[in-house]
Design a protein around this motif. Structure first.
Motif, PDB file in Angstrom:
ATOM      1  N   ILE A 161       0.765   3.558  -5.319  1.00  0.00           N
ATOM      2  CA  ILE A 161      -0.043   4.532  -4.565  1.00  0.00           C
ATOM      3  C   ILE A 161      -1.037   3.815  -3.655  1.00  0.00           C
ATOM      4  O   ILE A 161      -1.328   4.267  -2.548  1.00  0.00           O
ATOM      5  CB  ILE A 161      -0.775   5.492  -5.535  1.00  0.00           C
ATOM      6  CG1 ILE A 161       0.243   6.261  -6.376  1.00  0.00           C
ATOM      7  CG2 ILE A 161      -1.672   6.449  -4.767  1.00  0.00           C
ATOM      8  CD1 ILE A 161      -0.378   7.111  -7.472  1.00  0.00           C
ATOM      9  N   LEU A 162      -1.559   2.674  -4.110  1.00  0.00           N
ATOM     10  CA  LEU A 162      -2.565   1.955  -3.312  1.00  0.00           C
ATOM     11  C   LEU A 162      -1.980   1.391  -2.020  1.00  0.00           C
ATOM     12  O   LEU A 162      -2.722   1.026  -1.108  1.00  0.00           O
ATOM     13  CB  LEU A 162      -3.202   0.832  -4.134  1.00  0.00           C
ATOM     14  CG  LEU A 162      -4.041   1.305  -5.325  1.00  0.00           C
ATOM     15  CD1 LEU A 162      -4.647   0.118  -6.061  1.00  0.00           C
ATOM     16  CD2 LEU A 162      -5.137   2.257  -4.874  1.00  0.00           C
ATOM     17  N   ASN A 163      -0.651   1.303  -1.936  1.00  0.00           N
ATOM     18  CA  ASN A 163      -0.031   0.871  -0.683  1.00  0.00           C
ATOM     19  C   ASN A 163       0.101   2.007   0.322  1.00  0.00           C
ATOM     20  O   ASN A 163       0.589   1.798   1.431  1.00  0.00           O
ATOM     21  CB  ASN A 163       1.349   0.272  -0.958  1.00  0.00           C
ATOM     22  CG  ASN A 163       1.244  -1.100  -1.592  1.00  0.00           C
ATOM     23  OD1 ASN A 163       0.318  -1.843  -1.330  1.00  0.00           O
ATOM     24  ND2 ASN A 163       2.198  -1.435  -2.440  1.00  0.00           N
ATOM     25  N   THR A 164      -0.289   3.201  -0.059  1.00  0.00           N
ATOM     26  CA  THR A 164      -0.266   4.348   0.854  1.00  0.00           C
ATOM     27  C   THR A 164      -1.690   4.558   1.378  1.00  0.00           C
ATOM     28  O   THR A 164      -2.596   3.816   0.997  1.00  0.00           O
ATOM     29  CB  THR A 164       0.211   5.614   0.109  1.00  0.00           C
ATOM     30  OG1 THR A 164      -0.835   6.069  -0.742  1.00  0.00           O
ATOM     31  CG2 THR A 164       1.459   5.347  -0.726  1.00  0.00           C
ATOM     32  N   LEU A 218      -6.344  -4.219   0.337  1.00  0.00           N
ATOM     33  CA  LEU A 218      -6.437  -3.987  -1.107  1.00  0.00           C
ATOM     34  C   LEU A 218      -7.479  -4.876  -1.754  1.00  0.00           C
ATOM     35  O   LEU A 218      -7.850  -4.674  -2.900  1.00  0.00           O
ATOM     36  CB  LEU A 218      -5.076  -4.230  -1.773  1.00  0.00           C
ATOM     37  CG  LEU A 218      -3.972  -3.317  -1.257  1.00  0.00           C
ATOM     38  CD1 LEU A 218      -2.652  -3.652  -1.915  1.00  0.00           C
ATOM     39  CD2 LEU A 218      -4.333  -1.861  -1.499  1.00  0.00           C
ATOM     40  N   PHE A 258       6.317  10.154  -3.168  1.00  0.00           N
ATOM     41  CA  PHE A 258       5.689   9.095  -2.373  1.00  0.00           C
ATOM     42  C   PHE A 258       5.295   9.600  -0.991  1.00  0.00           C
ATOM     43  O   PHE A 258       4.231   9.265  -0.470  1.00  0.00           O
ATOM     44  CB  PHE A 258       6.633   7.894  -2.256  1.00  0.00           C
ATOM     45  CG  PHE A 258       5.915   6.594  -2.093  1.00  0.00           C
ATOM     46  CD1 PHE A 258       5.255   6.020  -3.165  1.00  0.00           C
ATOM     47  CD2 PHE A 258       5.875   5.946  -0.876  1.00  0.00           C
ATOM     48  CE1 PHE A 258       4.578   4.823  -3.029  1.00  0.00           C
ATOM     49  CE2 PHE A 258       5.199   4.744  -0.724  1.00  0.00           C
ATOM     50  CZ  PHE A 258       4.553   4.179  -1.805  1.00  0.00           C
ATOM     51  N   VAL A 318       5.404  -0.653   2.458  1.00  0.00           N
ATOM     52  CA  VAL A 318       5.301  -1.859   1.636  1.00  0.00           C
ATOM     53  C   VAL A 318       6.440  -1.897   0.617  1.00  0.00           C
ATOM     54  O   VAL A 318       6.665  -0.924  -0.094  1.00  0.00           O
ATOM     55  CB  VAL A 318       3.948  -1.905   0.885  1.00  0.00           C
ATOM     56  CG1 VAL A 318       3.871  -3.159   0.012  1.00  0.00           C
ATOM     57  CG2 VAL A 318       2.777  -1.859   1.850  1.00  0.00           C
ATOM     58  N   ASP A 335      -0.475   0.899  -8.383  1.00  0.00           N
ATOM     59  CA  ASP A 335      -0.256  -0.118  -7.344  1.00  0.00           C
ATOM     60  C   ASP A 335       0.571   0.461  -6.207  1.00  0.00           C
ATOM     61  O   ASP A 335       0.292   0.206  -5.035  1.00  0.00           O
ATOM     62  CB  ASP A 335       0.475  -1.336  -7.921  1.00  0.00           C
ATOM     63  CG  ASP A 335      -0.443  -2.209  -8.765  1.00  0.00           C
ATOM     64  OD1 ASP A 335      -1.657  -1.944  -8.770  1.00  0.00           O
ATOM     65  OD2 ASP A 335       0.054  -3.149  -9.418  1.00  0.00           O
ATOM     66  N   ASN A 388       7.950  -0.986  -8.690  1.00  0.00           N
ATOM     67  CA  ASN A 388       7.043   0.025  -9.233  1.00  0.00           C
ATOM     68  C   ASN A 388       7.502   1.426  -8.843  1.00  0.00           C
ATOM     69  O   ASN A 388       6.697   2.302  -8.573  1.00  0.00           O
ATOM     70  CB  ASN A 388       5.587  -0.249  -8.848  1.00  0.00           C
ATOM     71  CG  ASN A 388       5.384  -0.302  -7.351  1.00  0.00           C
ATOM     72  OD1 ASN A 388       6.192   0.213  -6.596  1.00  0.00           O
ATOM     73  ND2 ASN A 388       4.300  -0.907  -6.930  1.00  0.00           N
ATOM     74  N   ARG A 411      -2.866   1.988   6.969  1.00  0.00           N
ATOM     75  CA  ARG A 411      -1.729   2.111   6.047  1.00  0.00           C
ATOM     76  C   ARG A 411      -0.886   3.357   6.302  1.00  0.00           C
ATOM     77  O   ARG A 411       0.230   3.451   5.795  1.00  0.00           O
ATOM     78  CB  ARG A 411      -2.222   2.095   4.588  1.00  0.00           C
ATOM     79  CG  ARG A 411      -2.763   0.743   4.139  1.00  0.00           C
ATOM     80  CD  ARG A 411      -2.736   0.584   2.619  1.00  0.00           C
ATOM     81  NE  ARG A 411      -3.564   1.555   1.944  1.00  0.00           N
ATOM     82  CZ  ARG A 411      -4.830   1.346   1.549  1.00  0.00           C
ATOM     83  NH1 ARG A 411      -5.399   0.171   1.772  1.00  0.00           N
ATOM     84  NH2 ARG A 411      -5.511   2.279   0.934  1.00  0.00           N
ATOM     85  N   TYR A 450       1.950  11.231  -0.833  1.00  0.00           N
ATOM     86  CA  TYR A 450       0.773  10.358  -0.785  1.00  0.00           C
ATOM     87  C   TYR A 450       0.345  10.092   0.656  1.00  0.00           C
ATOM     88  O   TYR A 450      -0.788   9.716   0.918  1.00  0.00           O
ATOM     89  CB  TYR A 450       1.046   9.019  -1.477  1.00  0.00           C
ATOM     90  CG  TYR A 450       1.394   9.117  -2.948  1.00  0.00           C
ATOM     91  CD1 TYR A 450       0.779  10.054  -3.771  1.00  0.00           C
ATOM     92  CD2 TYR A 450       2.328   8.247  -3.516  1.00  0.00           C
ATOM     93  CE1 TYR A 450       1.096  10.133  -5.115  1.00  0.00           C
ATOM     94  CE2 TYR A 450       2.645   8.318  -4.863  1.00  0.00           C
ATOM     95  CZ  TYR A 450       2.033   9.259  -5.656  1.00  0.00           C
ATOM     96  OH  TYR A 450       2.345   9.323  -6.976  1.00  0.00           O
ATOM     97  N   PHE A 451       1.296  10.248   1.594  1.00  0.00           N
ATOM     98  CA  PHE A 451       0.968  10.063   3.013  1.00  0.00           C
ATOM     99  C   PHE A 451       0.529  11.373   3.645  1.00  0.00           C
ATOM    100  O   PHE A 451       0.316  11.428   4.857  1.00  0.00           O
ATOM    101  CB  PHE A 451       2.181   9.508   3.769  1.00  0.00           C
ATOM    102  CG  PHE A 451       2.467   8.064   3.455  1.00  0.00           C
ATOM    103  CD1 PHE A 451       1.901   7.046   4.214  1.00  0.00           C
ATOM    104  CD2 PHE A 451       3.273   7.717   2.392  1.00  0.00           C
ATOM    105  CE1 PHE A 451       2.154   5.722   3.921  1.00  0.00           C
ATOM    106  CE2 PHE A 451       3.528   6.387   2.084  1.00  0.00           C
ATOM    107  CZ  PHE A 451       2.963   5.384   2.851  1.00  0.00           C
ATOM    108  N   LEU A 506      -3.469  -5.695   3.735  1.00  0.00           N
ATOM    109  CA  LEU A 506      -3.299  -4.272   3.441  1.00  0.00           C
ATOM    110  C   LEU A 506      -4.624  -3.606   3.078  1.00  0.00           C
ATOM    111  O   LEU A 506      -4.663  -2.399   2.838  1.00  0.00           O
ATOM    112  CB  LEU A 506      -2.304  -4.094   2.289  1.00  0.00           C
ATOM    113  CG  LEU A 506      -0.844  -4.369   2.656  1.00  0.00           C
ATOM    114  CD1 LEU A 506       0.003  -4.509   1.397  1.00  0.00           C
ATOM    115  CD2 LEU A 506      -0.302  -3.256   3.533  1.00  0.00           C
TER     116      LEU A 506
END
Lengths: 308, 262
Positions: free
Chosen positions: B103-106, A58, A106, A86, B101, A92, A81, A109-110, A56
């Protein structure tokens, strides 16, 4: 080292990652064709989560190359991404928001527009079996509902590829079956799934192909049935009872392979008739005769000792 | 971003807006109690000390003690609001709720998350500082239009303390850690930066050290503005606050990357 195929949804080649001199991922290669479900299995500490984090973008690998959805990772991870969802191992969800608000925030964020996200929310909640829960607070949801909402959240950007890190851990059987059903629907829609799990029945049921990881190495890779056929005798007889160990060791020729663990003995055989005949004379021993499963492969390749 | 470069300069741009917006939406749910809560404590101090202690004092720096204290209260509560947000609230989102965490997956990166948190903490502290400014104006403790220039000073003060707070957040193993920051840094700074009394009352060595502290710069900008005067060396104080904010944010970014992107 495998050559990366640009058509693959995910391809990983020569991946290495160490922490404090401890090599967690020690050179692994695999690739996932689009529209398939790929399982990453392994005991705790095998390197699964680190592999996913590398895929990913990260964390940066020490060596190796990764392509995700056509983009080089980590260099182009953010673009990759955009087309990825995910479902993380630990919940979370945003506890300050309702179910709908979680999806809305969410989606932003995209970079999605509010009206586009609003239009998607009913379908996502329908898919997750959360219709009517739009305004529910996260704290009022059951564990299964939270997982389903996390799955819906991972789909808010209509991704091509979905990563699922132990998606059914901690769920009751009903909730697990519902998640399985939804994951099958996703592959039927052409999405690529990359899944880690500790449940072998889950992997056997969902994965087109899977890889077993241990101590940072890829121990084997293949279709579940193929792995069972390659690595294990087709029949298993589990024998339970006091002093079973001594009894089993004295008759180890009745199976191709014998393993003893505690008060259980596992005979792996092609022909079980002689063993079953011998067991008929032992009224104090109980036994279970079954077909070999992925769990047998897993145990054979990674051993029986605890990893925590 | 290529996450292999943990030491790169923080990325610029506006991609952090959704992170800011997330925090704003949460705040909006509890806006009134939040503003009242942020207002009550500093006002009680300002009015209690200002009128109570002030009744015993002749003028301080040429004005009534409560007028003197007003500007100090504005910047001190701005500092507190920004610090609390960058410490406790950001830490909750990073470490407890794992919001970062998620947000970091976006497509967003950790740099965007941190920039969003920085501007958010400054925005929240702006609201705190503004609320007090409004009360001060309503009480007639300031009447000059120059006081409006205190608004950007409040925001800049918020940015500076938010950036420093994010460093502490990046280093914190748990909430208990924040107590050190308050007792060893924030509280002493509050007492030597000219919030409660003119800083030149202090022993000269302490005074010299204090003039370098960010809160001193903020006080020396805000106090004259509220009293209707132009601050001396305004550019120098603004530059000092900006420089601290930029350097602190760079450090916070590197430390947080090292913590989360290992």
């Amino acid at each position: 080292m495998a050559v990366l195929n640009p058509a693959d949804a995910l391809s990983v080649s020569g991946l290495h990652k160490s922490y404090d001199g401890n090599e967690v991922v020690a050179g692994i290669d695999f690739s996932v064709p689009p529209g398939t479900c790929f399982g990453l299995l392994g005991p705790n500490g095998a390197g699964k989560t680190t592999t996913l984090r590398c895929c990913l973008g990260l964390t940066a690998p020490d060596a190796g190359s990764i392509r995700l959805g056509g983009f080089a990772v980590p260099a182009d991870a953010e673009r990759a991404r955009r087309r990825v969802g995910v479902v993380p191992q630990f919940d979370n969800l945003d506890p300050d928001f309702t179910v709908s608000e979680n999806l809305m925030v969410f989606g932003r964020y995209f970079g999605l527009r509010r009206t586009d996200i609003l239009a998607r929310i009913p379908d996502l909640l329908e898919f997750a079996g959360l219709k009517g829960k739009e305004s529910a607070r996260i704290q009022t949801l059951s564990g299964g509902m939270k997982r389903r909402l996390t799955l819906a959240r991972a789909l808010v950007n209509n991704p091509d590829i979905v990563f699922l890190d132990e998606p059914t851990t901690g769920l009751d059987p009903q909730a697990r079956h519902l998640i399985w059903d939804r994951l099958k629907q996703l592959t039927a829609r052409g999405k690529t799934l990359i899944l880690t799990t500790h449940f072998m029945d889950e992997a056997e049921r969902l994965c087109d192909r899977l890889a077993i990881l241990d101590h940072g190495h890829l121990v084997t890779e293949g279709a579940p049935r193929e792995l069972i056929a390659t690595h294990i005798e087709p029949q298993v007889v589990e024998v339970f009872g006091d002093d079973v160990a001594a009894w089993a060791r004295s008759r180890n020729t009745l199976g191709e392979r014998l393993e003893v663990a505690g008060d259980s003995a596992f005979f792996y055989c092609h022909d079980t008739a002689p063993l079953l005949a011998a067991l008929a004379d032992e009224p104090t021993l109980r036994y279970l005769h079954r077909a070999a499963s992925l769990e047998d492969v897993f145990i054979k390749l990674t051993g029986r000792e605890l990893r925590d | 971003m290529n996450s292999s470069n943990l030491y790169a300069f923080p990325r610029l741009g506006l991609s952090w807006l959704p992170v800011w917006q997330r925090n704003f939406l949460v705040w909006r749910k509890l806006a009134i109690p939040s503003v009242l809560g942020n207002l009550a404590d500093p006002l009680i101090y300002m009015l209690g000390l200002g009128y109570g202690l002030g009744g015993l004092l002749p003028q301080v720096s040429g004005v009534s003690y409560v007028s003197f204290l007003a500007a100090g209260t504005v910047v001190a509560s701005t500092m507190n609001a920004a610090t609390f947000e960058a410490l406790y609230s950001a830490f909750s989102r990073m470490h407890v709720q794992k919001t970062w965490d998620a947000i970091l997956n976006t497509p967003l990166s950790l740099d965007h998350v941190l920039a969003g948190e920085l501007v958010w903490a400054a925005s929240k502290s702006l609201l705190s500082g503004l609320a007090i400014l409004v009360v001060i104006a309503a009480l007639g403790l300031t009447s000059s239009p120059l006081a409006l220039w205190a608004i950007p000073v409040i925001f800049l003060t918020g940015l500076t303390f938010a950036a420093m707070g994010l460093i502490v957040c990046a280093l914190a193993p748990s909430y208990d850690f924040f107590m050190y920051y308050f007792t060893l840094f924030i509280t002493p700074m509050l007492l030597v930066s000219g919030v409660f009394f003119p800083a030149d009352q202090l022993p000269s060595l302490v005074h010299v050290v204090a003039t370098w502290l960010p809160l001193s710069h903020a006080v020396q900008l805000a106090r004259p503005l509220l009293l209707g005067e132009l601050p001396q060396n305004a550019l120098g104080h603004v530059a000092a606050l900006l420089a601290i904010a930029v350097v602190a944010f760079c450090i916070a970014t590197v430390l947080t990357r090292r913590r989360l992107l290992k």
